[in-house]
Motif scaffolding. Structure first.
Motif, mmCIF file in Angstrom:
data_model
loop_
_atom_site.group_PDB
_atom_site.id
_atom_site.type_symbol
_atom_site.label_atom_id
_atom_site.label_comp_id
_atom_site.label_asym_id
_atom_site.label_seq_id
_atom_site.Cartn_x
_atom_site.Cartn_y
_atom_site.Cartn_z
ATOM 1 N N GLU A 1 0.855 -1.176 0.000
ATOM 2 C CA GLU A 1 0.000 0.000 0.000
ATOM 3 C C GLU A 1 0.894 1.229 0.000
ATOM 4 O OE1 GLU A 1 -2.057 0.917 3.706
ATOM 5 O OE2 GLU A 1 -1.038 -0.788 4.623
ATOM 6 N N ILE A 2 0.475 2.235 -0.734
ATOM 7 C CA ILE A 2 1.226 3.489 -0.772
ATOM 8 C C ILE A 2 0.714 4.349 0.371
ATOM 9 C CG2 ILE A 2 1.859 5.506 -2.133
ATOM 10 C CD1 ILE A 2 1.310 3.803 -4.650
ATOM 11 N N ALA A 3 1.534 4.470 1.418
ATOM 12 C CA ALA A 3 1.118 5.198 2.611
ATOM 13 C C ALA A 3 1.140 6.697 2.396
ATOM 14 C CB ALA A 3 2.024 4.830 3.786
ATOM 15 N N ALA A 4 2.035 7.175 1.529
ATOM 16 C CA ALA A 4 2.116 8.613 1.255
ATOM 17 C C ALA A 4 3.024 8.842 0.058
ATOM 18 C CB ALA A 4 2.651 9.384 2.459
ATOM 19 N N VAL A 5 2.800 9.976 -0.587
ATOM 20 C CA VAL A 5 3.684 10.479 -1.639
ATOM 21 C C VAL A 5 4.221 11.818 -1.152
ATOM 22 C CG1 VAL A 5 3.859 11.245 -4.035
ATOM 23 C CG2 VAL A 5 2.397 9.283 -3.442
ATOM 24 N N VAL A 6 5.541 11.969 -1.161
ATOM 25 C CA VAL A 6 6.190 13.159 -0.622
ATOM 26 C C VAL A 6 7.053 13.782 -1.706
ATOM 27 C CG1 VAL A 6 7.654 14.084 1.213
ATOM 28 C CG2 VAL A 6 6.250 12.061 1.648
ATOM 29 N N SER A 7 6.982 15.090 -1.838
ATOM 30 C CA SER A 7 7.800 15.801 -2.827
ATOM 31 C C SER A 7 8.557 16.945 -2.176
ATOM 32 C CB SER A 7 6.923 16.354 -3.950
ATOM 33 O OG SER A 7 7.728 17.059 -4.894
ATOM 34 N N ASN A 8 9.727 17.216 -2.719
ATOM 35 C CA ASN A 8 10.474 18.408 -2.300
ATOM 36 C C ASN A 8 10.039 19.633 -3.080
ATOM 37 O OD1 ASN A 8 11.817 17.171 -4.650
ATOM 38 N ND2 ASN A 8 13.317 18.822 -4.413
ATOM 39 N N ARG A 9 9.102 19.452 -4.005
ATOM 40 C CA ARG A 9 8.577 20.569 -4.796
ATOM 41 C C ARG A 9 7.059 20.608 -4.627
ATOM 42 N NH1 ARG A 9 12.168 22.827 -8.265
ATOM 43 N NH2 ARG A 9 14.116 21.690 -8.637
ATOM 44 N N PRO A 10 6.532 21.633 -3.967
ATOM 45 C CA PRO A 10 5.087 21.694 -3.741
ATOM 46 C C PRO A 10 4.269 21.712 -5.023
ATOM 47 C CG PRO A 10 6.242 23.240 -2.307
ATOM 48 C CD PRO A 10 7.258 22.731 -3.281
ATOM 49 N N ASP A 11 4.883 22.142 -6.137
ATOM 50 C CA ASP A 11 4.160 22.220 -7.402
ATOM 51 C C ASP A 11 4.437 21.029 -8.315
ATOM 52 O OD1 ASP A 11 6.811 22.821 -7.886
ATOM 53 O OD2 ASP A 11 6.396 24.543 -9.198
ATOM 54 N N ALA A 12 5.048 19.978 -7.803
ATOM 55 C CA ALA A 12 5.356 18.811 -8.631
ATOM 56 C C ALA A 12 4.077 18.220 -9.217
ATOM 57 C CB ALA A 12 6.097 17.761 -7.814
ATOM 58 N N ALA A 13 4.105 17.963 -10.516
ATOM 59 C CA ALA A 13 2.919 17.424 -11.187
ATOM 60 C C ALA A 13 2.533 16.057 -10.627
ATOM 61 C CB ALA A 13 3.175 17.321 -12.686
ATOM 62 N N GLY A 14 3.504 15.307 -10.140
ATOM 63 C CA GLY A 14 3.212 13.993 -9.589
ATOM 64 C C GLY A 14 2.305 14.029 -8.376
ATOM 65 N N GLU B 1 -5.261 12.393 -7.263
ATOM 66 C CA GLU B 1 -6.295 11.751 -8.083
ATOM 67 C C GLU B 1 -6.476 10.278 -7.693
ATOM 68 O OE1 GLU B 1 -5.107 12.375 -12.101
ATOM 69 O OE2 GLU B 1 -5.408 14.557 -12.007
ATOM 70 N N ALA B 2 -5.397 9.667 -7.206
ATOM 71 C CA ALA B 2 -5.472 8.274 -6.767
ATOM 72 C C ALA B 2 -5.941 8.154 -5.327
ATOM 73 C CB ALA B 2 -4.101 7.617 -6.926
ATOM 74 N N GLY B 3 -6.228 9.287 -4.677
ATOM 75 C CA GLY B 3 -6.708 9.269 -3.309
ATOM 76 C C GLY B 3 -5.633 8.998 -2.273
ATOM 77 N N LEU B 4 -4.381 9.303 -2.607
ATOM 78 C CA LEU B 4 -3.265 9.026 -1.707
ATOM 79 C C LEU B 4 -2.922 10.253 -0.870
ATOM 80 C CD1 LEU B 4 -0.958 7.155 -4.244
ATOM 81 C CD2 LEU B 4 -2.454 6.127 -2.507
ATOM 82 N N PRO B 5 -2.456 10.050 0.361
ATOM 83 C CA PRO B 5 -1.955 11.180 1.151
ATOM 84 C C PRO B 5 -0.734 11.794 0.486
ATOM 85 C CG PRO B 5 -2.319 9.239 2.526
ATOM 86 C CD PRO B 5 -2.421 8.778 1.107
ATOM 87 N N VAL B 6 -0.662 13.107 0.463
ATOM 88 C CA VAL B 6 0.480 13.801 -0.131
ATOM 89 C C VAL B 6 1.097 14.738 0.892
ATOM 90 C CG1 VAL B 6 -0.498 13.643 -2.448
ATOM 91 C CG2 VAL B 6 -0.886 15.703 -1.093
ATOM 92 N N GLU B 7 2.406 14.919 0.757
ATOM 93 C CA GLU B 7 3.164 15.809 1.622
ATOM 94 C C GLU B 7 4.138 16.595 0.741
ATOM 95 O OE1 GLU B 7 3.032 15.912 5.016
ATOM 96 O OE2 GLU B 7 2.351 13.935 5.716
#
Length: 221
Positions: free
Chosen positions: A35-48, A54-60
Protein backbone atom coordinates in the motif's frame (compact mmCIF):
# COMPACT_ATOMS: atom_id res chain seq x y z
CA UNK A 1 13.41 -11.08 5.76
CA UNK A 2 9.90 -12.25 6.62
CA UNK A 3 7.20 -11.81 4.01
CA UNK A 4 4.81 -8.95 4.60
CA UNK A 5 1.07 -9.07 4.10
CA UNK A 6 1.00 -5.44 2.98
CA UNK A 7 4.24 -3.55 2.64
CA UNK A 8 3.89 0.16 3.42
CA UNK A 9 5.51 2.39 0.80
CA UNK A 10 6.41 6.05 0.94
CA UNK A 11 7.23 7.35 -2.53
CA UNK A 12 9.44 10.43 -2.98
CA UNK A 13 9.13 12.49 -6.17
CA UNK A 14 10.29 15.79 -7.60
CA UNK A 15 8.57 15.96 -10.98
CA UNK A 16 5.79 14.54 -13.10
CA UNK A 17 5.66 11.17 -11.34
CA UNK A 18 5.50 8.72 -14.24
CA UNK A 19 7.22 6.00 -12.21
CA UNK A 20 4.86 6.83 -9.35
CA UNK A 21 1.96 6.18 -11.72
CA UNK A 22 3.44 2.82 -12.73
CA UNK A 23 3.66 1.88 -9.05
CA UNK A 24 0.09 3.07 -8.36
CA UNK A 25 -1.18 1.02 -11.31
CA UNK A 26 0.71 -2.11 -10.22
CA UNK A 27 -0.58 -1.84 -6.64
CA UNK A 28 -4.15 -1.31 -7.85
CA UNK A 29 -3.87 -4.30 -10.18
CA UNK A 30 -2.79 -6.53 -7.30
CA UNK A 31 0.63 -7.09 -8.86
CA UNK A 32 2.44 -5.65 -5.82
CA UNK A 33 1.34 -6.67 -2.29
CA UNK A 34 1.79 -3.18 -0.90
CA UNK A 35 0.00 0.00 0.00
CA UNK A 36 1.23 3.49 -0.77
CA UNK A 37 1.12 5.20 2.61
CA UNK A 38 2.12 8.61 1.26
CA UNK A 39 3.68 10.48 -1.64
CA UNK A 40 6.19 13.16 -0.62
CA UNK A 41 7.80 15.80 -2.83
CA UNK A 42 10.47 18.41 -2.30
CA UNK A 43 8.58 20.57 -4.80
CA UNK A 44 5.09 21.69 -3.74
CA UNK A 45 4.16 22.22 -7.40
CA UNK A 46 5.36 18.81 -8.63
CA UNK A 47 2.92 17.42 -11.19
CA UNK A 48 3.21 13.99 -9.59
CA UNK A 49 1.38 15.25 -6.51
CA UNK A 50 -1.71 15.71 -8.68
CA UNK A 51 -1.43 12.07 -9.77
CA UNK A 52 -1.28 11.05 -6.12
CA UNK A 53 -4.30 13.18 -5.17
CA UNK A 54 -6.29 11.75 -8.08
CA UNK A 55 -5.47 8.27 -6.77
CA UNK A 56 -6.71 9.27 -3.31
CA UNK A 57 -3.27 9.03 -1.71
CA UNK A 58 -1.96 11.18 1.15
CA UNK A 59 0.48 13.80 -0.13
CA UNK A 60 3.16 15.81 1.62
CA UNK A 61 5.43 18.63 0.44
CA UNK A 62 8.75 19.39 2.12
CA UNK A 63 10.15 22.30 0.12
CA UNK A 64 13.95 22.05 0.17
CA UNK A 65 14.19 25.78 -0.51
CA UNK A 66 12.77 26.48 2.96
CA UNK A 67 15.83 25.00 4.70
CA UNK A 68 19.25 26.55 5.16
CA UNK A 69 21.18 23.30 4.75
CA UNK A 70 20.87 19.81 3.36
CA UNK A 71 21.02 18.45 6.91
CA UNK A 72 18.01 20.52 8.01
CA UNK A 73 16.06 19.46 4.96
CA UNK A 74 16.96 15.80 5.49
CA UNK A 75 15.78 15.93 9.10
CA UNK A 76 12.47 17.51 8.12
CA UNK A 77 11.99 15.03 5.30
CA UNK A 78 12.79 12.07 7.54
CA UNK A 79 10.34 13.26 10.17
CA UNK A 80 7.59 13.59 7.57
CA UNK A 81 8.31 10.16 6.10
CA UNK A 82 8.42 8.41 9.46
CA UNK A 83 4.94 9.61 10.34
CA UNK A 84 3.73 7.10 7.76
CA UNK A 85 5.71 4.14 9.20
CA UNK A 86 7.16 2.93 5.90
CA UNK A 87 8.60 -0.51 5.28
CA UNK A 88 10.18 0.79 2.08
CA UNK A 89 11.04 4.29 0.87
CA UNK A 90 10.96 4.55 -2.92
CA UNK A 91 12.81 7.29 -4.81
CA UNK A 92 10.87 7.83 -8.03
CA UNK A 93 12.46 10.77 -9.79
CA UNK A 94 13.49 12.42 -6.53
CA UNK A 95 16.10 14.98 -7.58
CA UNK A 96 17.89 15.70 -4.32
CA UNK A 97 21.13 14.27 -3.00
CA UNK A 98 20.44 12.78 0.41
CA UNK A 99 22.88 12.90 3.30
CA UNK A 100 24.62 10.09 5.14
CA UNK A 101 22.40 10.11 8.24
CA UNK A 102 19.23 9.98 6.17
CA UNK A 103 20.50 7.07 4.08
CA UNK A 104 21.72 5.16 7.12
CA UNK A 105 18.36 5.65 8.84
CA UNK A 106 16.67 3.76 5.96
CA UNK A 107 19.47 1.30 5.28
CA UNK A 108 18.19 -1.74 3.43
CA UNK A 109 14.78 -0.16 2.81
CA UNK A 110 15.59 2.75 0.51
CA UNK A 111 15.55 2.11 -3.26
CA UNK A 112 16.10 4.19 -6.36
CA UNK A 113 15.75 3.81 -10.12
CA UNK A 114 18.45 5.17 -12.40
CA UNK A 115 18.24 5.59 -16.19
CA UNK A 116 21.36 3.65 -17.17
CA UNK A 117 22.84 0.19 -16.89
CA UNK A 118 24.86 0.83 -13.76
CA UNK A 119 27.74 1.01 -13.10
CA UNK A 120 27.80 2.78 -16.48
CA UNK A 121 26.77 6.44 -16.52
CA UNK A 122 25.98 7.31 -12.92
CA UNK A 123 24.73 10.84 -12.35
CA UNK A 124 22.93 13.08 -14.82
CA UNK A 125 22.43 13.27 -18.61
CA UNK A 126 22.72 9.52 -18.97
CA UNK A 127 21.06 9.23 -22.37
CA UNK A 128 23.25 11.86 -24.03
CA UNK A 129 26.33 10.32 -22.45
CA UNK A 130 25.36 6.86 -23.65
CA UNK A 131 24.96 8.13 -27.21
CA UNK A 132 28.25 10.00 -27.04
CA UNK A 133 30.01 6.84 -25.83
CA UNK A 134 28.61 4.82 -28.73
CA UNK A 135 27.20 1.99 -26.61
CA UNK A 136 24.97 -0.54 -28.30
CA UNK A 137 22.66 -1.07 -25.32
CA UNK A 138 21.35 1.27 -22.66
CA UNK A 139 18.73 0.83 -19.98
CA UNK A 140 17.63 1.27 -16.39
CA UNK A 141 18.67 -0.05 -12.98
CA UNK A 142 16.86 -0.42 -9.66
CA UNK A 143 19.21 -0.44 -6.69
CA UNK A 144 19.39 -0.04 -2.95
CA UNK A 145 20.65 3.41 -1.98
CA UNK A 146 24.02 3.81 -0.28
CA UNK A 147 26.21 6.81 0.45
CA UNK A 148 27.89 6.51 -2.95
CA UNK A 149 25.56 8.05 -5.53
CA UNK A 150 24.15 5.44 -7.94
CA UNK A 151 26.50 2.76 -6.59
CA UNK A 152 24.25 0.71 -4.31
CA UNK A 153 23.59 -3.03 -4.73
CA UNK A 154 21.64 -3.77 -7.91
CA UNK A 155 18.21 -5.36 -7.64
CA UNK A 156 17.17 -5.54 -11.30
CA UNK A 157 18.09 -4.05 -14.66
CA UNK A 158 16.50 -3.97 -18.09
CA UNK A 159 18.13 -2.93 -21.35
CA UNK A 160 17.07 -1.51 -24.69
CA UNK A 161 19.00 -1.33 -27.97
CA UNK A 162 20.52 1.96 -29.04
CA UNK A 163 19.18 2.51 -32.56
CA UNK A 164 20.65 4.43 -35.49
CA UNK A 165 19.38 8.00 -35.41
CA UNK A 166 18.53 7.90 -31.71
CA UNK A 167 18.41 11.18 -29.85
CA UNK A 168 18.57 11.56 -26.08
CA UNK A 169 14.80 12.07 -26.14
CA UNK A 170 13.98 8.96 -28.20
CA UNK A 171 16.33 6.82 -26.16
CA UNK A 172 14.90 8.20 -22.91
CA UNK A 173 11.37 7.28 -24.02
CA UNK A 174 12.30 3.62 -24.58
CA UNK A 175 14.22 3.44 -21.31
CA UNK A 176 11.31 4.98 -19.42
CA UNK A 177 9.01 2.19 -20.61
CA UNK A 178 11.42 -0.29 -19.05
CA UNK A 179 11.58 1.74 -15.83
CA UNK A 180 7.81 1.47 -15.55
CA UNK A 181 8.10 -2.31 -15.91
CA UNK A 182 10.98 -3.14 -13.58
CA UNK A 183 10.37 -0.72 -10.70
CA UNK A 184 7.08 -2.36 -9.64
CA UNK A 185 8.79 -5.74 -10.06
CA UNK A 186 11.60 -4.79 -7.67
CA UNK A 187 9.10 -3.40 -5.15
CA UNK A 188 7.07 -6.61 -5.41
CA UNK A 189 10.15 -8.72 -4.61
CA UNK A 190 10.87 -6.53 -1.57
CA UNK A 191 7.24 -6.62 -0.42
CA UNK A 192 7.21 -10.41 -0.71
CA UNK A 193 10.30 -10.62 1.49
CA UNK A 194 12.38 -12.16 -1.29
CA UNK A 195 15.33 -9.73 -1.30
CA UNK A 196 18.39 -9.73 0.92
CA UNK A 197 21.90 -8.32 0.70
CA UNK A 198 25.05 -10.36 1.30
CA UNK A 199 28.61 -9.12 0.73
CA UNK A 200 27.30 -6.08 -1.09
CA UNK A 201 25.19 -8.03 -3.57
CA UNK A 202 21.46 -8.56 -3.72
CA UNK A 203 20.08 -12.07 -3.29
CA UNK A 204 16.69 -13.08 -4.65
CA UNK A 205 15.12 -15.97 -2.73
CA UNK A 206 18.50 -16.47 -1.03
CA UNK A 207 20.30 -17.13 -4.30
CA UNK A 208 23.22 -15.10 -5.57
CA UNK A 209 22.36 -14.11 -9.10
CA UNK A 210 24.85 -13.63 -11.94
CA UNK A 211 25.12 -10.11 -13.29
CA UNK A 212 23.45 -11.11 -16.55
CA UNK A 213 20.58 -12.46 -14.47
CA UNK A 214 19.74 -8.92 -13.47
CA UNK A 215 18.57 -8.14 -16.99
CA UNK A 216 14.89 -9.04 -17.27
CA UNK A 217 13.69 -9.26 -20.88
CA UNK A 218 10.33 -7.77 -21.71
CA UNK A 219 7.38 -10.13 -22.08
CA UNK A 220 6.78 -11.45 -25.59
CA UNK A 221 4.18 -9.59 -27.61
Amino acid sequence: MAARARCRLVVLISGRGSNLQAIIDAVRAGQVPAEIAAVVSNRPDAAGLSRAREAGLPVEAVDHRAYASREEFDRALQERIDRHRPDLVVLAGFLRILGTRFIEHYEGRLVNIHPSLLPAFPGLDTHARALAAGVRRHGASVHFVTNEVDCGPLIVQASVPVLPGDTPASLAERVLSEEHRIYPLAIRWFAEGRLSIKDGRVLLDGARRPEQGLDIPPPEE
